[in-house]
Design an enzyme around this catalytic site. Structure first.
Site, short mmCIF file in Angstrom:
data_model
loop_
_atom_site.label_atom_id
_atom_site.label_comp_id
_atom_site.label_asym_id
_atom_site.label_seq_id
_atom_site.Cartn_x
_atom_site.Cartn_y
_atom_site.Cartn_z
N MET A 205 -7.32 13.06 56.84
CA MET A 205 -8.04 13.24 55.61
C MET A 205 -7.22 12.92 54.38
SD MET A 205 -8.18 17.26 54.83
CE MET A 205 -7.31 17.50 56.33
N PRO A 206 -5.90 12.98 54.39
CA PRO A 206 -5.21 12.63 53.15
C PRO A 206 -5.19 11.12 52.93
CG PRO A 206 -3.61 13.25 54.81
CD PRO A 206 -4.97 13.45 55.41
N LEU A 207 -5.22 10.77 51.67
CA LEU A 207 -4.96 9.39 51.26
C LEU A 207 -3.69 9.46 50.42
CD1 LEU A 207 -5.62 6.40 50.93
CD2 LEU A 207 -7.04 7.04 48.95
N THR B 247 -4.19 12.59 47.96
CA THR B 247 -5.55 13.11 47.81
C THR B 247 -5.91 13.78 49.13
OG1 THR B 247 -6.11 11.28 46.31
CG2 THR B 247 -7.94 12.53 47.26
#
Length: 127
Positions: free
Chosen positions: A1-3, A72
């Site tokens: 899920m992180p960018l 993010t």
């Protein structure tokens, strides 16, 4: 899920920025529970004209070895988890890539799960 977005000043070693990305990904897995294969990163190198920072903001002495990291993630982590993430990244970059802890700048952006689409025009995290 992180960018994850990592920006550095151009480095003569072409593998340097990928090494930084690997350290950040391992820190995300170790501190906030990011699963295997959830690794999405944008790695950028810039010339001196396109890499700007204050060398002494908040009394921290910075050099051209600055590493800007913007992550993010979905909201929901505790302050303690975030602090541990920052510490693990700074320590890992120092140990694995020789980056001074003073040169590690991290910005964490939290978004609701509905703000992600991982492909196919779908909101995979919306139930």
């Amino acid at each position: 899920m992180p960018l994850v977005r990592i920006d550095i000043r151009r480095n003569p070693d072409p593998s340097h920025v990928r090494k930084l990305g690997a350290v950040v990904y391992e820190a995300l897995k170790a501190t906030i529970g990011v699963p295997d294969r959830d690794n999405f990163q944008i790695l950028n190198e810039h010339d001196e004209q396109h890499f700007v920072y204050d060398p002494a903001y908040l009394g921290i002495e910075r050099t051209d070895g600055m590493v800007f990291i913007q992550i993010t993630i979905s909201e929901g982590r505790t302050v303690e988890q975030k602090k541990l993430l920052y510490q693990r990244i700074a320590e890992g970059l120092h140990a694995e890539a020789g980056v001074r802890p003073e040169d590690v700048f991290i910005n964490l952006l939290e978004v609701k799960k509905e703000n992600w689409s991982f492909g196919n025009g779908q909101a995979q995290y919306v139930t």
